[in-house]
Design a protein around this motif. Structure first.
Motif, PDB file in Angstrom:
ATOM      1  N   PHE A 105       0.795  -1.228   0.000  1.00  0.00           N
ATOM      2  CA  PHE A 105       0.000   0.000   0.000  1.00  0.00           C
ATOM      3  C   PHE A 105       0.826   1.276   0.000  1.00  0.00           C
ATOM      4  O   PHE A 105       0.383   2.293  -0.526  1.00  0.00           O
ATOM      5  CB  PHE A 105      -0.997  -0.002   1.169  1.00  0.00           C
ATOM      6  CG  PHE A 105      -2.184  -0.857   0.880  1.00  0.00           C
ATOM      7  CD1 PHE A 105      -3.270  -0.350   0.188  1.00  0.00           C
ATOM      8  CD2 PHE A 105      -2.188  -2.192   1.237  1.00  0.00           C
ATOM      9  CE1 PHE A 105      -4.352  -1.155  -0.120  1.00  0.00           C
ATOM     10  CE2 PHE A 105      -3.265  -3.006   0.939  1.00  0.00           C
ATOM     11  CZ  PHE A 105      -4.352  -2.487   0.254  1.00  0.00           C
ATOM     12  N   SER A 106       2.036   1.237   0.549  1.00  0.00           N
ATOM     13  CA  SER A 106       2.854   2.458   0.588  1.00  0.00           C
ATOM     14  C   SER A 106       3.792   2.567  -0.604  1.00  0.00           C
ATOM     15  O   SER A 106       4.259   3.651  -0.936  1.00  0.00           O
ATOM     16  CB  SER A 106       3.684   2.500   1.868  1.00  0.00           C
ATOM     17  OG  SER A 106       4.717   1.527   1.834  1.00  0.00           O
ATOM     18  N   GLY A 124       5.818   3.212  17.262  1.00  0.00           N
ATOM     19  CA  GLY A 124       4.435   3.089  16.800  1.00  0.00           C
ATOM     20  C   GLY A 124       3.683   1.883  17.309  1.00  0.00           C
ATOM     21  O   GLY A 124       2.544   1.664  16.925  1.00  0.00           O
ATOM     22  N   GLN A 125       4.321   1.071  18.165  1.00  0.00           N
ATOM     23  CA  GLN A 125       3.708  -0.192  18.596  1.00  0.00           C
ATOM     24  C   GLN A 125       3.289  -1.022  17.392  1.00  0.00           C
ATOM     25  O   GLN A 125       2.203  -1.585  17.346  1.00  0.00           O
ATOM     26  CB  GLN A 125       2.518   0.066  19.530  1.00  0.00           C
ATOM     27  CG  GLN A 125       2.922   0.667  20.861  1.00  0.00           C
ATOM     28  CD  GLN A 125       3.885  -0.241  21.615  1.00  0.00           C
ATOM     29  OE1 GLN A 125       3.535  -1.366  21.938  1.00  0.00           O
ATOM     30  NE2 GLN A 125       5.092   0.214  21.860  1.00  0.00           N
ATOM     31  N   GLY A 126       4.156  -1.060  16.397  1.00  0.00           N
ATOM     32  CA  GLY A 126       3.918  -1.726  15.123  1.00  0.00           C
ATOM     33  C   GLY A 126       4.115  -0.712  14.009  1.00  0.00           C
ATOM     34  O   GLY A 126       4.348   0.475  14.263  1.00  0.00           O
ATOM     35  N   LEU A 127       4.037  -1.184  12.781  1.00  0.00           N
ATOM     36  CA  LEU A 127       4.185  -0.284  11.638  1.00  0.00           C
ATOM     37  C   LEU A 127       2.903   0.510  11.453  1.00  0.00           C
ATOM     38  O   LEU A 127       1.804  -0.040  11.514  1.00  0.00           O
ATOM     39  CB  LEU A 127       4.488  -1.090  10.370  1.00  0.00           C
ATOM     40  CG  LEU A 127       5.827  -1.814  10.358  1.00  0.00           C
ATOM     41  CD1 LEU A 127       5.912  -2.752   9.164  1.00  0.00           C
ATOM     42  CD2 LEU A 127       6.978  -0.820  10.342  1.00  0.00           C
ATOM     43  N   ARG A 128       3.043   1.801  11.209  1.00  0.00           N
ATOM     44  CA  ARG A 128       1.879   2.668  11.020  1.00  0.00           C
ATOM     45  C   ARG A 128       1.883   3.190   9.596  1.00  0.00           C
ATOM     46  O   ARG A 128       2.692   4.046   9.244  1.00  0.00           O
ATOM     47  CB  ARG A 128       1.897   3.796  12.035  1.00  0.00           C
ATOM     48  CG  ARG A 128       1.789   3.273  13.448  1.00  0.00           C
ATOM     49  CD  ARG A 128       1.674   4.328  14.506  1.00  0.00           C
ATOM     50  NE  ARG A 128       2.319   5.583  14.148  1.00  0.00           N
ATOM     51  CZ  ARG A 128       2.391   6.616  14.945  1.00  0.00           C
ATOM     52  NH1 ARG A 128       1.894   6.565  16.145  1.00  0.00           N
ATOM     53  NH2 ARG A 128       2.981   7.719  14.554  1.00  0.00           N
ATOM     54  N   LEU A 129       0.971   2.687   8.807  1.00  0.00           N
ATOM     55  CA  LEU A 129       0.873   3.086   7.406  1.00  0.00           C
ATOM     56  C   LEU A 129       0.581   4.578   7.271  1.00  0.00           C
ATOM     57  O   LEU A 129       1.049   5.224   6.337  1.00  0.00           O
ATOM     58  CB  LEU A 129      -0.203   2.254   6.700  1.00  0.00           C
ATOM     59  CG  LEU A 129      -0.327   2.409   5.197  1.00  0.00           C
ATOM     60  CD1 LEU A 129       0.971   2.034   4.489  1.00  0.00           C
ATOM     61  CD2 LEU A 129      -1.470   1.555   4.660  1.00  0.00           C
ATOM     62  N   GLY A 137      -6.951   4.433   5.524  1.00  0.00           N
ATOM     63  CA  GLY A 137      -8.139   4.040   6.270  1.00  0.00           C
ATOM     64  C   GLY A 137      -7.783   3.460   7.627  1.00  0.00           C
ATOM     65  O   GLY A 137      -6.753   2.804   7.782  1.00  0.00           O
ATOM     66  N   LYS A 138      -8.641   3.693   8.607  1.00  0.00           N
ATOM     67  CA  LYS A 138      -8.382   3.224   9.972  1.00  0.00           C
ATOM     68  C   LYS A 138      -8.277   1.703  10.028  1.00  0.00           C
ATOM     69  O   LYS A 138      -7.414   1.174  10.717  1.00  0.00           O
ATOM     70  CB  LYS A 138      -9.469   3.719  10.918  1.00  0.00           C
ATOM     71  CG  LYS A 138      -9.236   3.244  12.351  1.00  0.00           C
ATOM     72  CD  LYS A 138     -10.180   3.870  13.322  1.00  0.00           C
ATOM     73  CE  LYS A 138     -10.058   3.367  14.742  1.00  0.00           C
ATOM     74  NZ  LYS A 138      -8.883   2.690  15.153  1.00  0.00           N
ATOM     75  N   ASP A 142      -5.028  -0.185  11.316  1.00  0.00           N
ATOM     76  CA  ASP A 142      -5.083  -1.055  12.484  1.00  0.00           C
ATOM     77  C   ASP A 142      -4.610  -2.477  12.140  1.00  0.00           C
ATOM     78  O   ASP A 142      -3.911  -3.104  12.937  1.00  0.00           O
ATOM     79  CB  ASP A 142      -6.498  -1.113  13.062  1.00  0.00           C
ATOM     80  CG  ASP A 142      -6.917   0.201  13.726  1.00  0.00           C
ATOM     81  OD1 ASP A 142      -6.055   1.067  13.954  1.00  0.00           O
ATOM     82  OD2 ASP A 142      -8.122   0.353  13.996  1.00  0.00           O
ATOM     83  N   LEU A 143      -4.986  -2.968  10.974  1.00  0.00           N
ATOM     84  CA  LEU A 143      -4.583  -4.304  10.549  1.00  0.00           C
ATOM     85  C   LEU A 143      -3.059  -4.429  10.502  1.00  0.00           C
ATOM     86  O   LEU A 143      -2.479  -5.360  11.055  1.00  0.00           O
ATOM     87  CB  LEU A 143      -5.179  -4.639   9.182  1.00  0.00           C
ATOM     88  CG  LEU A 143      -4.693  -5.933   8.545  1.00  0.00           C
ATOM     89  CD1 LEU A 143      -5.386  -7.120   9.187  1.00  0.00           C
ATOM     90  CD2 LEU A 143      -4.961  -5.909   7.054  1.00  0.00           C
ATOM     91  N   ILE A 144      -2.422  -3.471   9.855  1.00  0.00           N
ATOM     92  CA  ILE A 144      -0.958  -3.497   9.719  1.00  0.00           C
ATOM     93  C   ILE A 144      -0.290  -3.287  11.072  1.00  0.00           C
ATOM     94  O   ILE A 144       0.635  -4.007  11.436  1.00  0.00           O
ATOM     95  CB  ILE A 144      -0.488  -2.462   8.679  1.00  0.00           C
ATOM     96  CG1 ILE A 144      -0.973  -2.865   7.284  1.00  0.00           C
ATOM     97  CG2 ILE A 144       1.029  -2.283   8.722  1.00  0.00           C
ATOM     98  CD1 ILE A 144      -0.771  -1.802   6.217  1.00  0.00           C
ATOM     99  N   GLN A 145      -0.777  -2.314  11.832  1.00  0.00           N
ATOM    100  CA  GLN A 145      -0.164  -2.029  13.132  1.00  0.00           C
ATOM    101  C   GLN A 145      -0.316  -3.214  14.077  1.00  0.00           C
ATOM    102  O   GLN A 145       0.635  -3.594  14.765  1.00  0.00           O
ATOM    103  CB  GLN A 145      -0.786  -0.773  13.742  1.00  0.00           C
ATOM    104  CG  GLN A 145      -0.080  -0.314  14.994  1.00  0.00           C
ATOM    105  CD  GLN A 145      -0.603   1.031  15.475  1.00  0.00           C
ATOM    106  OE1 GLN A 145      -1.505   1.621  14.900  1.00  0.00           O
ATOM    107  NE2 GLN A 145      -0.029   1.526  16.551  1.00  0.00           N
TER     108      GLN A 145
END
Length: 150
Positions: A105-106, A124-129, A137-138, A142-145
């Motif tokens: 996506f990025s 980021g407590q995970g990757l933040r798109l 989209g939220k 959230d899915l990626i993070q």
């Protein structure tokens, strides 16, 4: 991903990868080294690109021979990959799927190095798109993070 893909095609690629991993995990088969170099996308120019996961025999990924360069695939692996036991295989694959989804996506790798990845995961407590994509989209964020949360 040299071709421009629309959002639906990108989502379908991620869904197909997730379904493949789900099936493999049900058979107790874990990739543990999933990265873009392990994914072949067929029919990219067509309406429905079809991803195929390769290199299942990899098991774990070793560092490169030359200490001056880093394997670009390492930024798609969970930080604990090298010391994890077999029962952690599914969570390692989920992390890699999240990192690949970030890339799909990025249009860019999730980090420039393993150290950069560790820093992004910590902050980021995970990757933040949303850090690299306006209008993310939220649910996708959230899915990626969540999938890459250390």
């Amino acid at each position: 991903m040299g071709q421009l893909l629309n959002v639906d095609q990108r989502l379908q690629i991620v869904r197909d990868l997730a379904e493949t991993l789900k099936y493999a995990h049900q058979k107790r088969l874990y990739h543990r080294a999933l990265c873009p170099q392990s994914v072949l996308v067929q029919d990219v120019a067509g309406a429905t690109p079809r991803p195929r996961i390769m290199n299942w025999q990899t098991g774990t990924r070793e560092g490169t021979q030359n200490s001056d360069t880093e394997d670009p695939g390492l930024v798609y692996l969970a930080p604990e990959t090298s010391q994890s036991e077999a029962q952690h295989g599914p969570s390692l694959d989920v992390f890699s799927l999240g990192a690949i989804t970030y890339h799909v996506f990025s249009g860019r790798p999730p980090a420039s190095s393993v150290l950069d990845l560790a820093e992004k995961l910590r902050i980021g407590q995970g990757l933040r798109l949303s850090d690299v994509l306006d209008g993310c989209g939220k649910q996708l964020q959230d899915l990626i993070q969540y999938s890459t949360n250390p």
